[in-house]
Design a protein around this motif. Structure first.
Motif, short mmCIF file in Angstrom:
data_model
loop_
_atom_site.label_atom_id
_atom_site.label_comp_id
_atom_site.label_asym_id
_atom_site.label_seq_id
_atom_site.Cartn_x
_atom_site.Cartn_y
_atom_site.Cartn_z
N PRO A 177 31.12 33.74 48.68
CA PRO A 177 30.64 35.02 49.38
C PRO A 177 30.57 36.18 48.67
CG PRO A 177 32.77 33.97 50.31
CD PRO A 177 32.31 33.03 49.25
N ASP A 178 31.70 36.45 47.64
CA ASP A 178 31.76 37.70 47.09
C ASP A 178 30.71 37.71 46.05
OD1 ASP A 178 33.91 38.43 48.73
OD2 ASP A 178 35.24 37.48 47.70
N THR A 179 30.02 36.61 45.68
CA THR A 179 28.93 36.95 44.68
C THR A 179 27.83 37.94 44.99
OG1 THR A 179 29.24 34.50 43.89
CG2 THR A 179 27.17 35.76 43.23
N PRO A 180 27.46 38.95 44.25
CA PRO A 180 26.44 39.76 44.52
C PRO A 180 25.21 39.04 44.71
CG PRO A 180 27.69 40.58 42.75
CD PRO A 180 28.24 39.28 43.01
N ILE A 181 24.53 39.82 45.62
CA ILE A 181 23.11 39.18 46.03
C ILE A 181 21.93 39.00 45.03
CG2 ILE A 181 21.88 41.23 46.93
CD1 ILE A 181 21.72 37.58 48.63
N VAL A 195 26.87 18.64 36.91
CA VAL A 195 28.13 18.54 36.21
C VAL A 195 28.62 20.06 35.78
CG1 VAL A 195 27.51 16.41 35.15
CG2 VAL A 195 26.84 18.47 33.84
N GLY A 196 27.97 21.11 36.19
CA GLY A 196 28.42 22.54 35.83
C GLY A 196 27.39 23.37 36.82
N LEU A 197 28.05 24.79 36.60
CA LEU A 197 27.39 25.78 37.17
C LEU A 197 27.45 27.11 36.28
CD1 LEU A 197 26.22 26.87 40.22
CD2 LEU A 197 28.53 27.93 40.68
N ILE A 198 26.24 27.81 36.30
CA ILE A 198 26.01 29.06 35.56
C ILE A 198 25.50 29.95 36.36
CG2 ILE A 198 24.76 30.30 33.81
CD1 ILE A 198 24.51 27.54 32.33
N VAL A 199 26.32 31.00 36.36
CA VAL A 199 25.80 32.37 37.15
C VAL A 199 25.52 33.45 36.15
CG1 VAL A 199 26.51 33.98 39.06
CG2 VAL A 199 27.49 31.49 39.14
N HIS A 210 25.90 37.12 31.33
CA HIS A 210 26.75 36.06 31.67
C HIS A 210 27.82 36.64 32.60
CE1 HIS A 210 30.22 33.15 30.99
NE2 HIS A 210 29.40 32.59 31.70
N SER A 211 27.71 35.86 33.88
CA SER A 211 28.70 36.25 34.76
C SER A 211 30.06 35.11 34.80
CB SER A 211 27.94 36.44 36.25
OG SER A 211 28.93 36.65 37.05
N LYS A 237 36.10 33.08 54.44
CA LYS A 237 35.47 33.05 53.19
C LYS A 237 35.63 31.45 52.51
CE LYS A 237 35.81 37.71 51.85
NZ LYS A 237 36.01 38.64 50.63
N ALA A 238 37.02 31.20 52.63
CA ALA A 238 37.23 29.69 52.05
C ALA A 238 36.30 28.69 52.70
CB ALA A 238 38.39 29.23 52.56
N ARG A 239 36.04 28.83 54.11
CA ARG A 239 35.05 27.83 54.68
C ARG A 239 33.84 28.09 54.24
NH1 ARG A 239 35.65 25.53 59.80
NH2 ARG A 239 37.39 27.14 60.17
#
Length: 286
Positions: A177-181, A195-199, A210-211, A237-239
């Motif tokens: 939820p804290d990731t900028p829009i 298998v992974g995530l890139i932001v 890269h974030s 936020k956890a939910r």
């Protein structure tokens, strides 16, 4: 090629510019008095402009230099008060230097060499500072689009990749939820498994940078943010994080752990709602 040239230029001029700044400060403060026939006459308005440029140049370069020098040779730990106030220290030193640079030609105690150095060194330092600023802005650029930046990160920054892996855009809400829009997220997919995530996030000037990125070696990799929120008591936020995991990573160890954490959070919330001292009142903010 233009970006590469600018960033390489910024790297090359960094140390020489710091040395020039140190030389400028030393010369403006302790240059010997000129002979009577060698004194320079400069209009006060010009001296003010030169001194103002000297203040700007010295302040900018000391802002870069003081924290680094203190960290490498003296203080080390960045928890010291000096790191919080190094910009103020730099401004005071620059003010001292610029006052000397203004007073000496005004009072007739500056040589022609002094005035020449005061005229040319500050603009050179300011141009160099602009190049370094461009370098610091452009060097993190991974691509001109979010997709190309993510692909570049996959090829160079993510460990354990292979030729069969591909990127898949994450089209749902942000995982955190804290990731900028304006950030973009991409799954690293191997076969049919995520298998992974890139932001990636927009660079302040051009392109994308890269974030964060990581491979999912186990369920804790994707649950770190949710677990932190649980520890902080920020259950909403956890939910949010856990619900994103359930919808985007079904059939994985992450889903199993997310369901367990959601059950724990629901139990805590239910206990708070049924507490006799909280009946008839609003739930406490999470």
């Amino acid at each position: 090629m233009v970006i590469l040239a600018l960033t390489q230029f910024g790297i090359l001029i960094g140390l020489p510019s710091l040395l020039l700044c140190a030389g400028l400060m030393t010369f403006l403060l302790v240059a010997p008095l000129p002979r009577p026939d060698g004194r320079a006459k400069v209009a006060t308005s010009k001296v003010f402009i030169f001194a103002s440029l000297a203040f700007a140049a010295v302040w900018i370069w000391l802002r870069f230099a003081l924290p680094g020098i203190a960290w490498m040779f003296f203080l080390g730990d960045r928890n010291h008060w000096f790191y919080d106030h190094s910009s103020t220290v730099a401004a005071l030193v620059a003010l001292l230097v610029s006052c000397a640079a203004f007073l000496r030609p005004t009072l007739g105690t500056a040589s022609r060499r002094y005035v020449r150095f005061l005229t040319w060194a500050p603009p050179i330092l300011l141009v160099a500072a602009a190049a370094v600023a461009v370098d610091s802005t452009l060097s993190p650029v991974q691509g001109l689009s979010g997709e190309s930046a993510a692909q570049s990160i996959l090829n160079s920054n993510v460990p354990g990749t292979n030729a069969t892996m591909r990127l898949q855009a994450h089209t749902g809400p942000p995982m955190d939820p804290d990731t900028p829009i304006d950030n973009k997220s991409f799954w690293i997919v191997d076969g049919g498994e995520k298998v992974g995530l890139i932001v990636v996030r927009p660079n302040s000037l051009i392109g994308w940078q890269h974030s964060r990125s990581h491979r999912f070696s186990d369920s804790t990799d994707i649950l770190i943010d949710a677990q932190v929120y649980v520890k902080l008591g920020e259950n909403e936020k956890a939910r949010y994080c856990l619900e994103q995991i359930l919808s985007n990573l079904p059939g994985t160890p992450a889903e199993k752990e997310a369901r367990r954490l959601l059950t724990t959070i629901d139990a805590k919330d239910s206990k708070l709602q049924n507490h006799p001292n909280l009946r008839g009142t609003d739930r406490p903010k999470q």
